[in-house]
Design a protein around this motif. Structure first.
Motif, mmCIF file in Angstrom:
data_model
loop_
_atom_site.group_PDB
_atom_site.id
_atom_site.type_symbol
_atom_site.label_atom_id
_atom_site.label_comp_id
_atom_site.label_asym_id
_atom_site.label_seq_id
_atom_site.Cartn_x
_atom_site.Cartn_y
_atom_site.Cartn_z
ATOM 1 N N UNK A 73 0.828 -1.209 0.000
ATOM 2 C CA UNK A 73 0.000 0.000 0.000
ATOM 3 C C UNK A 73 0.865 1.263 0.000
ATOM 4 N N UNK A 74 0.644 2.141 -0.975
ATOM 5 C CA UNK A 74 1.389 3.384 -1.057
ATOM 6 C C UNK A 74 2.625 3.334 -1.920
ATOM 7 N N UNK A 75 2.969 2.138 -2.440
ATOM 8 C CA UNK A 75 4.183 2.022 -3.249
ATOM 9 C C UNK A 75 3.865 2.353 -4.701
ATOM 10 N N UNK A 76 4.531 3.369 -5.238
ATOM 11 C CA UNK A 76 4.345 3.755 -6.630
ATOM 12 C C UNK A 76 5.570 3.425 -7.458
ATOM 13 N N UNK A 122 1.973 6.266 2.962
ATOM 14 C CA UNK A 122 0.664 5.651 3.228
ATOM 15 C C UNK A 122 0.235 5.996 4.644
ATOM 16 N N UNK A 123 -0.941 6.597 4.776
ATOM 17 C CA UNK A 123 -1.492 6.960 6.087
ATOM 18 C C UNK A 123 -2.986 6.687 6.041
ATOM 19 N N UNK A 140 -5.487 7.895 1.391
ATOM 20 C CA UNK A 140 -4.442 7.327 2.247
ATOM 21 C C UNK A 140 -3.081 7.318 1.549
ATOM 22 N N UNK A 141 -3.073 7.102 0.220
ATOM 23 C CA UNK A 141 -1.826 7.043 -0.540
ATOM 24 C C UNK A 141 -1.411 8.438 -0.990
#
Length: 211
Positions: free
Chosen positions: A123-126, A181-182, A188-189
Motif C-alpha cells: 500500500x502506497x508504493x508507486x 501511506x497513512x 491514504x496514498x
C-alpha cells in the motif's frame, strides 16, 4: 493492443510498453470523465490496464482493438515533492553502473521529473517512471530481508519509495521522511497513477559514516 476477458464484467488490456499503458490509462480516464465509458475501476500496471465493472466487456474489447492511442496528455497535476537524503547503501554501486560519481547520481535523479506509472507491491508504493533507459539498473542479486521505510530505490526503469519496512531487492540510493501511506489521510496514498513527483535533495551525498 489485446483485450482479455476477466470474469463476467472485466477486461485486462495488454499493450506493448509502459508508455502505452500510461497513454491507455489516461485515455480511459478521459472517457470515463466525459461519460462515454461506464466502468467502476481502472487499474494500470507495467504493460496492462484492468477495467472492472463493465456492463458489456465484449463490446469494449472490440472498440479498443480498433483504437489508435493518442499520446499521453501533458502533465497538469501539481508536483509532489519528496525530500531525499542521498545516503543509500547501494549509491556507490549505482554510480559505478552509471559510470559517474555519487554526487552525479544524486544530481541526475533529483533533476528528473517522475510520473507514477502504476502502484502495487505494498500500500502506497508507486512505480515511478522518468529516468532515461540508459540509467536502468538490475535488482540486487540477493534481496534484503528488511528494507527500512522511506528507502528510495531503483530497479529496472523505475524509482520507488518503500512505504513500510519490508523485504526488497531494489538498489537503495536514498532516504525520505515522507509518509507514503497513512490510513487516517484522505486519500491514504500520497502517490497515485499519473502523479508527478520530484525528489528534493537535503543534506550531504553519501552513506552515513563515509567521508
Amino acid at each position: 493492443m489485446r483485450a482479455l476477458p476477466v470474469g463476467d464484467g472485466a477486461l485486462l488490456v495488454e499493450v506493448a510498453s509502459g508508455e502505452e499503458a500510461q497513454a491507455l490509462h489516461a485515455e480511459l480516464l478521459r472517457r470515463r470523465a466525459e461519460g462515454s465509458l461506464s466502468v467502476r475501476e481502472i487499474v494500470p500496471a507495467a504493460r496492462t490496464v484492468l477495467l472492472d465493472g463493465l456492463a458489456d466487456p465484449a463490446r469494449l474489447a472490440s472498440e479498443l482493438s480498433a483504437t489508435q492511442l493518442p499520446p499521453t496528455p501533458p502533465r497538469t497535476h501539481d508536483v509532489v515533492e519528496l525530500p531525499v537524503r542521498y545516503d543509500g547503501p547501494d549509491l556507490a554501486d549505482v554510480a559505478a553502473l552509471w559510470g559517474v560519481g555519487e554526487a552525479e547520481v544524486a544530481r541526475i535523479h533529483a533533476s528528473t521529473e517522475f510520473r507514477v506509472a502504476f502502484c502495487g507491491f505494498a500500500p502506497g508504493f508507486g512505480y515511478l517512471a522518468g529516468l532515461p533507459s540508459r540509467y536502468d539498473v538490475p535488482r540486487r542479486a540477493t534481496p534484503r530481508t528488511a528494507v527500512p521505510a522511506g528507502s528510495v530505490g531503483l530497479a529496472g526503469p523505475y524509482t520507488g519509495v518503500y512505504p513500510r519496512s519490508s523485504p526488497g531487492g531494489w538498489q537503495l540510493i536514498g532516504t525520505t521522511d515522507a509518509v507514503l501511506w497513512d490510513h487516517a489521510r484522505v486519500p491514504a496514498a500520497l502517490l497515485s497513477p499519473g502523479t508527478r513527483v520530484r525528489f528534493v535533495p537535503v543534506g550531504p551525498v553519501g552513506p552515513v559514516g563515509t567521508p
